[in-house]
Scaffold this active site. Structure first.
Site, mmCIF file in Angstrom:
data_model
loop_
_atom_site.group_PDB
_atom_site.id
_atom_site.type_symbol
_atom_site.label_atom_id
_atom_site.label_comp_id
_atom_site.label_asym_id
_atom_site.label_seq_id
_atom_site.Cartn_x
_atom_site.Cartn_y
_atom_site.Cartn_z
ATOM 1 N N GLY A 82 -78.128 -39.315 -29.405
ATOM 2 C CA GLY A 82 -79.035 -38.409 -28.737
ATOM 3 C C GLY A 82 -79.772 -37.527 -29.725
ATOM 4 O O GLY A 82 -80.948 -37.197 -29.531
ATOM 5 N N ASN A 163 -75.481 -27.821 -22.202
ATOM 6 C CA ASN A 163 -74.207 -28.467 -22.484
ATOM 7 C C ASN A 163 -73.013 -27.521 -22.317
ATOM 8 O O ASN A 163 -71.893 -27.972 -22.078
ATOM 9 C CB ASN A 163 -74.194 -29.064 -23.890
ATOM 10 C CG ASN A 163 -74.686 -28.090 -24.946
ATOM 11 O OD1 ASN A 163 -75.833 -27.641 -24.885
ATOM 12 N ND2 ASN A 163 -73.854 -27.765 -25.910
ATOM 13 N N GLN A 191 -76.912 -34.326 -21.004
ATOM 14 C CA GLN A 191 -75.794 -33.925 -20.160
ATOM 15 C C GLN A 191 -76.013 -34.248 -18.688
ATOM 16 O O GLN A 191 -75.059 -34.295 -17.908
ATOM 17 C CB GLN A 191 -75.543 -32.415 -20.312
ATOM 18 C CG GLN A 191 -75.047 -31.992 -21.682
ATOM 19 C CD GLN A 191 -73.617 -32.440 -21.950
ATOM 20 O OE1 GLN A 191 -72.911 -32.934 -21.072
ATOM 21 N NE2 GLN A 191 -73.169 -32.258 -23.181
ATOM 22 N N HIS A 213 -72.480 -41.595 -25.059
ATOM 23 C CA HIS A 213 -71.102 -41.112 -24.984
ATOM 24 C C HIS A 213 -70.933 -39.960 -24.008
ATOM 25 O O HIS A 213 -69.817 -39.474 -23.816
ATOM 26 C CB HIS A 213 -70.567 -40.751 -26.379
ATOM 27 C CG HIS A 213 -71.059 -39.453 -26.936
ATOM 28 N ND1 HIS A 213 -70.304 -38.310 -26.917
ATOM 29 C CD2 HIS A 213 -72.218 -39.126 -27.537
ATOM 30 C CE1 HIS A 213 -70.977 -37.330 -27.496
ATOM 31 N NE2 HIS A 213 -72.140 -37.804 -27.876
ATOM 32 N N THR A 249 -82.407 -53.838 -37.455
ATOM 33 C CA THR A 249 -81.905 -54.788 -36.476
ATOM 34 C C THR A 249 -81.066 -54.066 -35.435
ATOM 35 O O THR A 249 -80.165 -53.295 -35.760
ATOM 36 C CB THR A 249 -81.057 -55.871 -37.160
ATOM 37 O OG1 THR A 249 -81.862 -56.538 -38.128
ATOM 38 C CG2 THR A 249 -80.525 -56.871 -36.147
ATOM 39 N N CYS A 337 -66.569 -22.550 -34.656
ATOM 40 C CA CYS A 337 -65.749 -22.257 -35.831
ATOM 41 C C CYS A 337 -66.582 -22.405 -37.098
ATOM 42 O O CYS A 337 -67.210 -23.445 -37.320
ATOM 43 C CB CYS A 337 -64.546 -23.199 -35.884
ATOM 44 S SG CYS A 337 -63.436 -22.874 -37.272
#
Length: 388
Positions: A82, A163, A191, A213, A249, A337
């Site tokens: 994405g 998100n 999302q 994903h 490819t 973090c």
């Protein structure tokens, strides 16, 4: 449909409420892609027989993705992620524009792939970027967008669903403002696709990002929808694959997986899965409210958000410490973090929340396999630890 308690490795895993980070790969998706990791190894561009089935599979996958978002197969460009699709949309539009000191418009809670693309264009190509503010619900005011256009504006990029909070931007209205001025509109829908109905025509998007994903396909594959007539400068030059917009490819196996996942979530949308997910999400919120009275604050809009997303701050807690203390639950926090320290989420900060509320945030995101038992267990775990 998979159970919500999934395995993240060789041993049984926790209750998984982090679907906005990534989703488990569905068995049917794995089965669809496996032949193209083995016997069907041919290059889809080859004219001999070894390329025939990979080429047909690639075309079929393009049709499946296009059907999910109401586009045409010829308008779908497969990408490696994405983030790549966002970069192609944002940088590709600016680089082909030919405008001196091009102007872009986005908003402060966009995905980093868009925000950092804009920063790079400012740094390397003397672009001007307007970063629109958001309100306490994380939403852009269309009046702010209307006031931001200039004669040099070449692109507006506003995500469909945030998100972290699941907040749904008024994309249809925002895109209409751009279209009235002849400015292309890009929408990162990573999302949202597969969780709510998404139609490029209904939204008015000229460019739209899809991510594998986030919808039960493997990592490493995404797609960019490009409306006919919208010009882009490719980021990767070479053999001219993907309509000349993404050389190299094609990874047929991953494209097939994305197509199979698109068909899977299209079935979910027609089968009422979003409504069932919303009911479970609201049940989770209610159980937390009852178990921790007066301490649970919703971050984001109560109505206009993804059906699977619950972002809450629990007073007198630290989100990272709370999740660390509850290893039986896999979820995310409202902090990032950096070098071992935790900083407030830029999204929640842009919404006007102070550091304490941002650092107390939890993002609990459900999936197609989340069960009522998962919700009950997650709520009990959080209440027991946060109430102690």
């Amino acid at each position: 449909m998979q159970e919500g308690t999934v395995s993240c490795g060789p041993v049984p895993g926790p209750v998984y409420l982090d679907h906005n980070a990534t989703t488990p790969v569905e068995p049917d998706v794995v089965a669809a892609m496996l032949p193209f990791l083995g016997g069907e190894f041919g290059n889809p561009s080859s004219s001999h027989s070894c390329g025939t089935r990979p080429r047909a599979a690639l075309a079929r996958a393009r049709e499946q993705v296009a059907a999910l978002i109401g586009g045409s197969a010829g308008d779908v460009v497969f990408t490696g992620s994405g983030s790549e699709a966002d970069n192609l949309a944002v940088r590709g539009t600016v680089l082909v524009s030919g405008v001196e000191r091009p102007h872009l418009i986005t908003q402060r809670t966009e995905h980093p792939a868009v925000l950092l693309s804009c920063r790079a264009l400012e740094r390397l190509h003397h672009a001007d970027v307007t970063y629109l503010p958001v309100d306490e619900n994380g939403l852009v005011d269309p009046a702010d967008l209307a006031a931001a256009f200039t004669e040099r504006t070449v692109l507006v990029s506003i995500m469909l669903a945030n998100n972290e909070t699941g907040a749904l931007q008024p994309v249809r209205e925002l895109a209409g403002l751009a279209r009235a001025r002849g400015v292309p509109f890009h929408c990162d829908a990573a999302q949202a696709v597969g969780r709510i109905p998404v139609s490029v025509d209904d939204l008015g998007a000229d460019l739209l990002t899809v991510v594998g994903h986030k919808m039960y396909a493997p990592k490493g594959v995404g797609a960019l929808y490009r409306r006919p007539g919208v010009r882009l400068e490719p980021l990767v030059l070479g053999g001219g694959q993907e309509h000349g917009l993404r050389a190299g490819t094609e990874n047929v196996a991953l494209a097939v997986a994305l197509g199979a996942a698109a068909e899977l979530v299209a079935g979910d949308l027609s089968d009422g899965v979003p409504d069932r997910t919303r009911e479970l999400r609201d049940r989770l919120h209610a159980r937390l409210d009852v178990g921790l009275p007066g301490r649970v604050a919703l971050n984001g809009p109560s109505g206009a958000r993804l059906p699977n997303t619950l972002n809450v701050s629990i007073d007198a807690t630290n989100g990272h410490e709370l999740l660390t203390a509850v290893p039986e639950l896999a979820a995310s926090t409202g902090s990032a973090c950096h070098s071992g320290s935790y900083e407030p989420s830029p999204v929640l900060t842009a919404m006007g929340f102070d550091a304490a509320r941002s650092l107390a945030a939890l993002r609990l995101s459900l999936g197609r396999g989340t069960t009522a038992e998962d919700i009950a267990r997650a709520a009990d775990l959080l209440v027991a630890r946060a109430g102690g």
